[in-house]
Design a protein around this motif. Structure first.
Motif, short mmCIF file in Angstrom:
data_model
loop_
_atom_site.label_atom_id
_atom_site.label_comp_id
_atom_site.label_asym_id
_atom_site.label_seq_id
_atom_site.Cartn_x
_atom_site.Cartn_y
_atom_site.Cartn_z
N ILE A 1 0.84 -1.20 0.00
CA ILE A 1 0.00 0.00 0.00
C ILE A 1 0.88 1.25 0.00
CG2 ILE A 1 -1.74 1.32 1.28
CD1 ILE A 1 -2.80 -1.27 -0.04
N GLN A 2 1.92 1.25 0.80
CA GLN A 2 2.84 2.39 0.83
C GLN A 2 3.54 2.58 -0.51
OE1 GLN A 2 4.97 1.04 4.37
NE2 GLN A 2 4.49 3.01 5.33
N ILE A 3 3.90 1.47 -1.15
CA ILE A 3 4.54 1.54 -2.46
C ILE A 3 3.58 2.18 -3.48
CG2 ILE A 3 5.43 0.19 -4.40
CD1 ILE A 3 7.42 0.24 -2.10
N LEU A 4 2.32 1.76 -3.45
CA LEU A 4 1.33 2.36 -4.36
C LEU A 4 1.15 3.85 -4.08
CD1 LEU A 4 -1.41 -0.41 -4.51
CD2 LEU A 4 0.12 0.30 -6.34
N GLU A 5 1.08 4.21 -2.81
CA GLU A 5 0.96 5.63 -2.45
C GLU A 5 2.19 6.41 -2.93
OE1 GLU A 5 0.35 5.71 1.78
OE2 GLU A 5 -1.73 5.07 1.60
N LEU A 6 3.36 5.81 -2.79
CA LEU A 6 4.59 6.45 -3.26
C LEU A 6 4.55 6.67 -4.77
CD1 LEU A 6 7.43 7.54 -2.74
CD2 LEU A 6 8.27 5.17 -2.91
N LEU A 7 4.11 5.67 -5.51
CA LEU A 7 4.02 5.80 -6.96
C LEU A 7 3.10 6.94 -7.38
CD1 LEU A 7 3.97 2.08 -8.09
CD2 LEU A 7 5.71 3.79 -8.64
N VAL A 8 1.96 7.04 -6.73
CA VAL A 8 1.01 8.11 -7.05
C VAL A 8 1.63 9.47 -6.70
CG1 VAL A 8 -1.21 9.14 -6.38
CG2 VAL A 8 -1.03 6.67 -6.82
N THR A 9 2.28 9.55 -5.58
CA THR A 9 2.90 10.80 -5.15
C THR A 9 4.05 11.19 -6.08
OG1 THR A 9 2.31 10.26 -2.86
CG2 THR A 9 3.92 12.02 -3.19
N ILE A 10 4.84 10.22 -6.51
CA ILE A 10 5.93 10.49 -7.46
C ILE A 10 5.36 10.99 -8.77
CG2 ILE A 10 7.66 9.34 -8.93
CD1 ILE A 10 8.41 7.67 -6.45
N GLU A 11 4.31 10.35 -9.23
CA GLU A 11 3.66 10.76 -10.48
C GLU A 11 3.25 12.23 -10.41
OE1 GLU A 11 0.51 8.68 -13.48
OE2 GLU A 11 -0.01 8.67 -11.36
N GLU A 12 2.67 12.63 -9.30
CA GLU A 12 2.23 14.01 -9.12
C GLU A 12 3.41 14.97 -8.93
OE1 GLU A 12 -0.40 13.66 -5.77
OE2 GLU A 12 -1.96 12.68 -6.97
#
Length: 86
Positions: A44-55
């Protein structure tokens, strides 16, 4: 954007309240740090990180761009961001 600038930005992201890492943990992050083994990030943290990196970096990626190796070391993640913003 240089590798060092990307690393600083990643540390800012990981240091946000969203991820709940201590200042000491953030200070120790370098290119050899493993997100999974050293920071013990879950899926879940990895997915949140990916979304945050994308933004944060204004980039997009496809599912086939992602692999477990990407999160083995921060250096892999930096290289990934470099290729996407180039």
């Amino acid at each position: 954007m240089s590798r060092e600038e990307i690393l600083v930005k990643l540390k800012e992201i990981l240091g946000s309240n969203q991820f709940l890492f201590s200042e000491e943990q953030i200070e120790k992050i370098n290119e050899d740090t493993s997100l999974i083994y050293d920071l013990v990030m879950d899926s879940i943290q990895i997915l949140e990180l990916l979304v945050t990196i994308e933004e944060a970096f204004s980039l997009t990626y496809e599912a086939q761009d992602l692999s477990a190796d990407l999160f083995d070391k921060v250096s892999n993640l930096i290289s990934f961001v470099e290729t996407k913003i180039a």
